[in-house]
Write a protein that holds these residues in place. Sequence first.
Motif, short mmCIF file in Angstrom:
data_model
loop_
_atom_site.label_atom_id
_atom_site.label_comp_id
_atom_site.label_asym_id
_atom_site.label_seq_id
_atom_site.Cartn_x
_atom_site.Cartn_y
_atom_site.Cartn_z
N GLU A 117 8.38 7.78 -3.42
CA GLU A 117 9.00 8.71 -4.36
C GLU A 117 10.51 8.51 -4.47
N ASN A 118 11.12 8.01 -3.41
CA ASN A 118 12.57 7.81 -3.42
C ASN A 118 12.87 6.42 -4.00
N PRO A 119 13.54 6.34 -5.14
CA PRO A 119 13.76 5.04 -5.78
C PRO A 119 14.58 4.06 -4.94
N ILE A 120 15.45 4.57 -4.07
CA ILE A 120 16.30 3.68 -3.27
C ILE A 120 15.50 3.11 -2.09
N THR A 121 14.75 3.95 -1.41
CA THR A 121 13.94 3.43 -0.30
C THR A 121 12.85 2.50 -0.83
N ARG A 122 12.33 2.83 -1.98
CA ARG A 122 11.32 1.95 -2.59
C ARG A 122 11.95 0.60 -2.95
N ALA A 123 13.15 0.62 -3.47
CA ALA A 123 13.84 -0.63 -3.82
C ALA A 123 14.11 -1.46 -2.57
N PHE A 124 14.43 -0.80 -1.47
CA PHE A 124 14.67 -1.52 -0.22
C PHE A 124 13.41 -2.27 0.23
N PRO A 138 0.84 -1.21 0.00
CA PRO A 138 0.00 0.00 0.00
C PRO A 138 0.87 1.26 0.00
N TRP A 139 1.44 1.57 -1.15
CA TRP A 139 2.42 2.65 -1.25
C TRP A 139 1.85 4.01 -0.82
N HIS A 140 0.53 4.17 -0.90
CA HIS A 140 -0.05 5.48 -0.57
C HIS A 140 0.13 5.82 0.91
N TYR A 141 0.43 4.82 1.74
CA TYR A 141 0.68 5.10 3.14
C TYR A 141 2.08 5.66 3.38
N TYR A 142 2.96 5.47 2.42
CA TYR A 142 4.37 5.88 2.58
C TYR A 142 4.80 6.71 1.37
N SER A 170 8.18 4.96 22.91
CA SER A 170 8.62 3.84 23.75
C SER A 170 10.00 3.38 23.30
N PRO A 171 10.78 2.77 24.21
CA PRO A 171 12.09 2.24 23.84
C PRO A 171 12.00 1.24 22.69
N ASN A 172 10.95 0.43 22.66
CA ASN A 172 10.80 -0.55 21.58
C ASN A 172 10.60 0.13 20.24
N THR A 173 9.83 1.22 20.22
CA THR A 173 9.60 1.96 18.97
C THR A 173 10.91 2.56 18.47
N ILE A 174 11.67 3.15 19.37
CA ILE A 174 12.95 3.75 18.99
C ILE A 174 13.89 2.68 18.46
N GLN A 175 13.96 1.54 19.16
CA GLN A 175 14.83 0.45 18.73
C GLN A 175 14.43 -0.05 17.36
N GLN A 176 13.13 -0.17 17.12
CA GLN A 176 12.64 -0.67 15.84
C GLN A 176 13.03 0.28 14.69
N ARG A 177 12.92 1.57 14.92
CA ARG A 177 13.26 2.53 13.87
C ARG A 177 14.76 2.56 13.58
N ASP A 179 5.21 -3.38 6.48
CA ASP A 179 4.56 -2.14 6.88
C ASP A 179 5.40 -1.39 7.91
N ALA A 180 5.97 -2.12 8.87
CA ALA A 180 6.81 -1.48 9.89
C ALA A 180 8.05 -0.86 9.27
N TYR A 181 8.71 -1.61 8.37
CA TYR A 181 9.90 -1.07 7.69
C TYR A 181 9.54 0.20 6.92
N ALA A 182 8.45 0.16 6.18
CA ALA A 182 8.07 1.30 5.34
C ALA A 182 7.72 2.52 6.19
N ARG A 183 6.98 2.30 7.27
CA ARG A 183 6.62 3.42 8.15
C ARG A 183 7.86 4.00 8.83
N ASN A 184 8.77 3.13 9.23
CA ASN A 184 10.00 3.62 9.86
C ASN A 184 10.85 4.41 8.89
N LEU A 185 10.94 3.94 7.65
CA LEU A 185 11.69 4.69 6.64
C LEU A 185 11.00 6.02 6.32
N GLU A 186 9.69 6.02 6.30
CA GLU A 186 8.94 7.26 6.08
C GLU A 186 9.28 8.27 7.18
N ASP A 187 9.38 7.79 8.39
CA ASP A 187 9.74 8.66 9.51
C ASP A 187 11.17 9.17 9.36
#
Length: 356
Positions: free
Chosen positions: A14-21, A5-9, A93-100, A36-44
Amino acid sequence: MQEIPWHYYPNVTENPITRAFIESQVKRQKRPKTIDAYARNLEDLIRAFALFGDVSLVEAGPDLLERYIDNLYHRAPARIRNKVTSKPCEKLSPNTIQQRIVTARLFYDFCIYHGYRQNKVNPLSRGSGRYGKASLKRGVVSRKQQLPWIPSDQEWEYLMKYLVTHESTRNQLMILLAYDGALRREELVSLRVDDFDWSAKFVTVRPETSKSGYQRIVTYCQVTAEVLKHYLWSERANILAAFGGDKNGPLFLSESNRNAGHPVTLGTFNDVIERLRSAIGLPYLTPHTFRHLRCTVLKRCGIDLEDIALYAGHQSIATTQLYIHLAPSELNKHIREATALFDAHMEQLIRSVAAL
């Protein structure tokens, strides 16, 4: 390849490298929730770098990543920035920071491996070695294990009374099943009517909805069975009659005017918990609380950790061990019984010395 669901990120898209990842992770058969977690974290990450000025995301050095980490530690969660809430947690939360941070580290590994990054050193160092070994190297951020909050018996009783008297049958059923089956949010909202074995009171948690990717079977109690029956024959039946749908399809259906009859989303359950948290004054209540409480009760009842791990769908028993700390009376009782002879000897020694 699974749909993304690219519209969420939008920035990742738009970035070809992050999209390729993200596409590479899909090809590696990572689960949709992980993608979804990877994409949201990269969006952040991209949005944070936009605030740093004209800097390169791909060629960033440790200094910029340190600014990002500092930003994470001083930032409030989105639900607090955008909504008035009684939850006292004002930081990520520490878990959110660690995940990002882990996502960013994986992204830079990807950039180095595929030649997108000229600097072949990952700006986010890894920890290595084991505790007690001279080779131990600390990572960028230390891991901190914080025990989850669970309600006391009195708070749980009050919550149940409020639930029965103020919430819809659907919402009652969501919380009862989340507790009985120690279900995660996605497992709960993804339940289908044909997942239930009515005679045995079993529910099959399908592997595609589970974080671990394992199928498991959980149970539910008689009162939950009665609420389930009432929901199927009343609220859900009325929704199906008005808007159509599969009688054996998704269990929980939306009651809102905007998308009535559609399967509920994770946000629906979040909203239910948000309302309960505010109404009954339990500021630490989260959608995961019911899962933690159920596993803790299982430990209090003497269920082996291995069996609790199977029931909860944990990949490692190390995850299950935290419920020892959430049920301290049982642990302490076991320790007292196991050390009784040693303690008696020490007590006798102290008493004999004190008598001199």
